[in-house]
Design a protein around this motif. Structure first.
Motif, PDB file in Angstrom:
ATOM      1  N   MET A   4      70.970  -9.696  42.823  1.00 19.67           N
ATOM      2  CA  MET A   4      70.496 -10.265  41.887  1.00 19.67           C
ATOM      3  C   MET A   4      68.985 -10.863  42.137  1.00 19.67           C
ATOM      4  O   MET A   4      68.810 -11.383  43.416  1.00 19.67           O
ATOM      5  N   THR A   5      68.302 -10.275  41.360  1.00 21.80           N
ATOM      6  CA  THR A   5      66.701 -10.823  41.516  1.00 21.80           C
ATOM      7  C   THR A   5      66.460 -11.954  41.006  1.00 21.80           C
ATOM      8  O   THR A   5      66.750 -12.075  39.849  1.00 21.80           O
ATOM      9  N   GLY A   6      65.833 -12.711  41.722  1.00 22.50           N
ATOM     10  CA  GLY A   6      65.524 -14.291  41.382  1.00 22.50           C
ATOM     11  C   GLY A   6      64.131 -14.554  41.128  1.00 22.50           C
ATOM     12  O   GLY A   6      62.999 -13.693  41.458  1.00 22.50           O
ATOM     13  N   TYR A   7      63.867 -15.656  40.892  1.00 23.67           N
ATOM     14  CA  TYR A   7      62.414 -16.066  40.600  1.00 23.67           C
ATOM     15  C   TYR A   7      61.597 -15.832  42.088  1.00 23.67           C
ATOM     16  O   TYR A   7      60.240 -15.382  41.837  1.00 23.67           O
ATOM     17  N   TYR A   8      62.025 -16.393  42.973  1.00 26.21           N
ATOM     18  CA  TYR A   8      61.252 -16.377  44.334  1.00 26.21           C
ATOM     19  C   TYR A   8      61.103 -14.965  44.650  1.00 26.21           C
ATOM     20  O   TYR A   8      60.246 -14.478  45.357  1.00 26.21           O
ATOM     21  N   ASP A   9      62.032 -13.875  44.166  1.00 24.98           N
ATOM     22  CA  ASP A   9      61.849 -12.604  44.615  1.00 24.98           C
ATOM     23  C   ASP A   9      60.710 -11.890  43.932  1.00 24.98           C
ATOM     24  O   ASP A   9      59.861 -11.092  44.477  1.00 24.98           O
ATOM     25  N   PHE A  10      60.434 -12.268  42.672  1.00 21.89           N
ATOM     26  CA  PHE A  10      59.391 -11.957  41.911  1.00 21.89           C
ATOM     27  C   PHE A  10      58.211 -12.292  42.279  1.00 21.89           C
ATOM     28  O   PHE A  10      56.976 -11.733  42.337  1.00 21.89           O
ATOM     29  N   ILE A  11      58.116 -13.760  42.902  1.00 23.25           N
ATOM     30  CA  ILE A  11      56.829 -14.441  43.540  1.00 23.25           C
ATOM     31  C   ILE A  11      56.622 -13.759  44.671  1.00 23.25           C
ATOM     32  O   ILE A  11      55.381 -13.371  44.855  1.00 23.25           O
ATOM     33  N   LEU A  12      57.445 -13.224  45.584  1.00 22.86           N
ATOM     34  CA  LEU A  12      57.139 -12.408  46.736  1.00 22.86           C
ATOM     35  C   LEU A  12      56.831 -11.117  46.406  1.00 22.86           C
ATOM     36  O   LEU A  12      55.809 -10.613  47.228  1.00 22.86           O
ATOM     37  N   GLY A  13      56.837 -10.707  45.370  1.00 22.83           N
ATOM     38  CA  GLY A  13      56.603  -9.237  45.150  1.00 22.83           C
ATOM     39  C   GLY A  13      55.040  -9.171  44.370  1.00 22.83           C
ATOM     40  O   GLY A  13      54.104  -8.525  44.656  1.00 22.83           O
ATOM     41  N   LEU A  14      54.935 -10.317  43.717  1.00 21.68           N
ATOM     42  CA  LEU A  14      53.574 -10.632  42.999  1.00 21.68           C
ATOM     43  C   LEU A  14      52.333 -10.953  43.983  1.00 21.68           C
ATOM     44  O   LEU A  14      51.369 -10.666  43.443  1.00 21.68           O
ATOM     45  N   ILE A  15      52.729 -11.581  44.905  1.00 20.84           N
ATOM     46  CA  ILE A  15      51.826 -11.946  45.894  1.00 20.84           C
ATOM     47  C   ILE A  15      50.662 -10.734  46.055  1.00 20.84           C
ATOM     48  O   ILE A  15      49.634 -10.706  46.176  1.00 20.84           O
ATOM     49  N   PRO A  16      51.294  -9.757  46.664  1.00 21.09           N
ATOM     50  CA  PRO A  16      50.404  -8.613  47.378  1.00 21.09           C
ATOM     51  C   PRO A  16      50.022  -7.980  46.140  1.00 21.09           C
ATOM     52  O   PRO A  16      48.749  -7.492  46.204  1.00 21.09           O
ATOM     53  N   LEU A  17      50.782  -7.928  45.003  1.00 16.59           N
ATOM     54  CA  LEU A  17      50.331  -6.924  43.671  1.00 16.59           C
ATOM     55  C   LEU A  17      49.161  -7.521  43.242  1.00 16.59           C
ATOM     56  O   LEU A  17      48.136  -6.939  42.997  1.00 16.59           O
ATOM     57  N   SER A  18      49.071  -8.869  43.133  1.00 12.51           N
ATOM     58  CA  SER A  18      48.134  -9.407  42.240  1.00 12.51           C
ATOM     59  C   SER A  18      46.942  -9.476  43.326  1.00 12.51           C
ATOM     60  O   SER A  18      45.780  -9.383  42.655  1.00 12.51           O
ATOM     61  N   LEU A  19      46.962  -9.556  44.599  1.00  9.90           N
ATOM     62  CA  LEU A  19      45.769  -9.708  45.316  1.00  9.90           C
ATOM     63  C   LEU A  19      45.018  -8.369  45.365  1.00  9.90           C
ATOM     64  O   LEU A  19      43.912  -8.262  45.387  1.00  9.90           O
ATOM     65  N   ILE A  20      45.848  -7.202  45.547  1.00  7.99           N
ATOM     66  CA  ILE A  20      45.482  -6.046  45.690  1.00  7.99           C
ATOM     67  C   ILE A  20      44.749  -5.689  44.365  1.00  7.99           C
ATOM     68  O   ILE A  20      43.823  -5.126  43.985  1.00  7.99           O
TER      69      ILE A  20
END
Length: 77
Positions: free
Chosen positions: A1-17
């Protein structure tokens, strides 16, 4: 199950790049695009830590908590 913190961990490098690439395409130099883009992951991390902070699991039974706290430690002599 994908939770809030999983999305945050994925968005960190995606947003930076992604934001760095977008700012570079718009004409910003790389040395100014990276610090500007880094404000997005910093905001995500701040939100995850302070606004939507992690909490302990309240579904654990009291028996589990009592059994783990009743263990004693002996000296290693």
């Amino acid at each position: 199950m994908t939770g809030y913190y999983d999305f945050i961990l994925g968005l960190i490098p995606l947003s930076l790049i992604g934001v760095t690439a977008t700012l570079s395409v718009l004409g910003f130099s790389l040395t100014s695009a990276v610090p500007l883009a880094a404000s997005i992951p910093v905001a995500l991390i701040g939100h995850a830590l302070f606004v939507n902070s992690p909490v302990e699991d309240t579904q654990s039974s009291p028996e589990t908590v009592e059994s783990s706290s009743s263990t004693s430690f002996e000296a290693a002599d």
